[in-house]
Write a protein that holds these residues in place. Structure first.
Motif, short mmCIF file in Angstrom:
data_model
loop_
_atom_site.label_atom_id
_atom_site.label_comp_id
_atom_site.label_asym_id
_atom_site.label_seq_id
_atom_site.Cartn_x
_atom_site.Cartn_y
_atom_site.Cartn_z
N UNK A 169 0.83 -1.21 0.00
CA UNK A 169 0.00 0.00 0.00
C UNK A 169 0.87 1.26 0.00
N UNK A 170 1.98 1.22 0.73
CA UNK A 170 2.87 2.38 0.79
C UNK A 170 3.51 2.65 -0.57
N UNK A 171 3.90 1.59 -1.26
CA UNK A 171 4.47 1.76 -2.60
C UNK A 171 3.49 2.48 -3.52
N UNK A 172 2.21 2.08 -3.43
CA UNK A 172 1.18 2.71 -4.26
C UNK A 172 0.95 4.14 -3.84
N UNK A 173 0.78 4.37 -2.53
CA UNK A 173 0.48 5.70 -2.01
C UNK A 173 1.58 6.70 -2.36
N UNK A 174 2.85 6.26 -2.24
CA UNK A 174 3.98 7.16 -2.47
C UNK A 174 4.41 7.22 -3.94
N UNK A 175 3.81 6.37 -4.76
CA UNK A 175 4.22 6.31 -6.16
C UNK A 175 5.67 5.89 -6.30
N UNK A 176 6.11 5.02 -5.40
CA UNK A 176 7.52 4.59 -5.38
C UNK A 176 7.80 3.62 -6.52
N UNK A 177 8.88 3.85 -7.23
CA UNK A 177 9.25 3.00 -8.38
C UNK A 177 10.14 1.85 -7.92
N UNK A 178 9.67 1.10 -6.94
CA UNK A 178 10.40 -0.07 -6.46
C UNK A 178 9.58 -1.32 -6.73
N UNK A 179 10.21 -2.33 -7.26
CA UNK A 179 9.53 -3.59 -7.55
C UNK A 179 9.42 -4.41 -6.27
N UNK A 180 8.22 -4.85 -5.89
CA UNK A 180 8.10 -5.66 -4.67
C UNK A 180 8.60 -7.09 -4.90
N UNK A 181 9.24 -7.64 -3.89
CA UNK A 181 9.72 -9.02 -3.92
C UNK A 181 9.51 -9.59 -2.52
N UNK A 182 8.82 -10.72 -2.43
CA UNK A 182 8.57 -11.30 -1.11
C UNK A 182 9.24 -12.66 -0.97
N UNK A 183 9.73 -12.90 0.23
CA UNK A 183 10.37 -14.17 0.58
C UNK A 183 9.45 -14.89 1.57
N UNK A 184 9.10 -16.13 1.24
CA UNK A 184 8.24 -16.90 2.14
C UNK A 184 8.97 -17.12 3.46
N UNK A 185 8.31 -16.79 4.55
CA UNK A 185 8.91 -16.88 5.87
C UNK A 185 9.09 -18.34 6.27
N UNK A 186 10.32 -18.68 6.64
CA UNK A 186 10.62 -20.05 7.08
C UNK A 186 10.61 -20.18 8.59
N UNK A 187 10.75 -19.08 9.31
CA UNK A 187 10.77 -19.13 10.76
C UNK A 187 9.36 -19.29 11.31
N UNK A 188 9.28 -19.43 12.62
CA UNK A 188 7.98 -19.50 13.28
C UNK A 188 7.26 -18.17 13.09
N UNK A 189 5.97 -18.16 13.45
CA UNK A 189 5.18 -16.93 13.34
C UNK A 189 5.88 -15.80 14.09
N UNK A 190 5.59 -14.58 13.68
CA UNK A 190 6.31 -13.40 14.15
C UNK A 190 6.42 -13.33 15.68
N UNK A 191 5.33 -13.55 16.41
CA UNK A 191 5.35 -13.46 17.86
C UNK A 191 5.32 -14.82 18.54
N UNK A 192 5.60 -15.88 17.76
CA UNK A 192 5.53 -17.22 18.31
C UNK A 192 6.65 -17.47 19.31
N UNK A 193 6.32 -18.20 20.38
CA UNK A 193 7.33 -18.59 21.36
C UNK A 193 7.77 -20.04 21.13
N UNK A 194 7.66 -20.49 19.88
CA UNK A 194 8.11 -21.82 19.51
C UNK A 194 9.11 -21.72 18.37
#
Length: 404
Positions: A169-194
């Motif tokens: 959404x920020x890329x769109x709002x700011x008109x930023x000319x950056x190509x998005x690239x996502x990496x599938x998360x391999x670790x536990x969930x962000x706040x997970x205690x496991x």
């Protein structure tokens, strides 16, 4: 030359972060610039290590340039946090790509969720749900499921997916000319205690291990381990609990009118916070304020911002400068590429940045104040005004850390 930007906190730097760097390099990035939260982080907590040590560790592990996200924006809700971090990357004028982790790993699914959340955020029914005491994330997810189906709504269940949506959404709002690239998360969930595997765990899990003395060495690279051990030995590991009396004092000395000027305070929340001023502990304070509508992360951000002195006025405009926390030779090449293209000043010295104009002076003063408070959050109390005297890390050697 392909420059990729990563928005990060590295609290602390772990093997999952190494994996993200590796995948971004494999996607063709020759240079990596990170926008990193300083001594306070987006979940409304204090960083376990000071920002200069975290930035140095990141550059030694494969990043090339670390720029600080000022405290007024690092202690902000996800939308503002993401927008201002993307703004700093865009302001360099030479960043080609925005790389981020997500549970989904699917840009199409994330883009569909962007469309769904933007649409549902405008529906009158959302305000009705909020008036009934439902928190914004829960209310929004409910509407997305109703309007766009459960498959799209499930994307909102991942905390990293939620940040990824805000980055897009920020890329769109700011008109930023950056190509998005996502990496599938391999670790536990962000706040997970496991832990998620023999070598991967979330930063929350690692912080929990540091706190209670459990083993965590398998989940972080050697450089990060050395930094944490050194901090433990010198008494400079930071804990929010060490600010308990400071936070309680600040609240007891405040008026409802002062609290009302803090970001994210609204709908009479200042009265609820003021009414909890006689709490005898942080846990009692948090429990007295928290409701279904006001999640704990929001309450912590409000209290941290109030302690530092951040007001609504401070977040009306984007960051006025980019402060460099750590850099190597490739990072210098990024700055060379930005020369003549950057739209805000970038520098290592907080003092020099503060002297540019009133906006930079105010931003720098908040940053210095947050660092002074951070200096009270560890066993060893550090001197004030350290931020103005800080020396950044300049690394000349190539990183030599392998990813497990």
């Amino acid at each position: 030359m392909k420059i990729s930007g990563i928005i990060c906190e590295y609290n602390p730097f772990h093997n999952g972060h190494l994996y993200h760097i590796q995948k971004t390099r494999e996607n063709g990035a020759t240079h990596l610039v990170g926008v990193m939260s300083g001594n306070f982080v987006q979940r409304g907590d204090i960083a376990v290590l000071n920002k200069l040590e975290r930035a140095k560790t990141a550059v030694n592990a494969g990043m090339d340039l670390i720029i600080e996200l000022p405290v007024a924006y690092s202690l902000a809700p996800a939308e503002l946090y993401a927008r201002c971090a993307v703004f700093l990357l865009r302001s360099l004028g030479c960043v080609d790509e925005l790389s981020f982790g997500s549970e989904s790993g699917d840009l199409n699914a994330l883009s569909a969720a962007v469309k769904a959340t933007v649409t549902c955020a405008k529906l009158p029914k959302l305000q009705e749900l909020l008036k009934n005491g439902i928190s914004y994330p829960v209310a929004l997810r409910s509407l997305v499921a109703e309007q766009f189906g459960e498959t799209t709504a499930k994307v909102l269940d991942g905390p990293n997916n939620l940040l990824a949506i805000e980055y897009l959404k920020a890329l769109i709002f700011l008109g930023a000319k950056m190509t998005p690239f996502t990496v599938a998360r391999r670790t536990a969930m962000h706040d997970s205690l496991e832990q998620n595997s023999s070598s991967l765990a979330s930063a929350s899990f690692i912080r929990h291990c540091i706190e209670d003395g459990s083993d965590y060495e398998d989940f972080i690279p050697e450089q990060s381990l050395q930094t944490i051990c050194n901090a433990a030995r010198t008494g400079s590991l930071a804990r929010l609990s060490n600010l308990e009396r400071v936070l309680l004092y600040k609240l007891r000395m405040s008026t409802p009118e002062e609290i009302a000027q803090v970001p994210e305070v609204g709908q009479g929340l200042e009265s609820r916070i003021y009414g909890a001023k006689n709490a005898g502990s942080l846990e009692e304070l948090f429990c007295a304020i928290k409701t279904k509508r006001y999640p704990m992360a929001r309450i912590r951000r409000i209290l941290m911002n109030h302690l530092i002195g951040v007001t609504r006025q401070d977040i009306q405009n984007p960051p006025p400068y980019g402060r460099i926390l750590a850099i190597n030779e490739r990072g210098c090449e990024i700055l060379a590429a930005a020369k003549g293209k950057s739209t805000i000043p970038f520098a290592t010295s907080l003092s020099k940045l503060a002297d540019i104009n009133d906006a930079t002076k105010r931003c720098a003063s908040l940053e210095a104040r947050s660092s002074d408070i951070f200096g009270l959050a560890s066993r060893s109390i550090f001197s004030a005004d350290d931020d103005f005297r800080a020396k950044i890390s300049v690394t000349k050697s190539e990183p030599s850390i392998d990813i497990p």
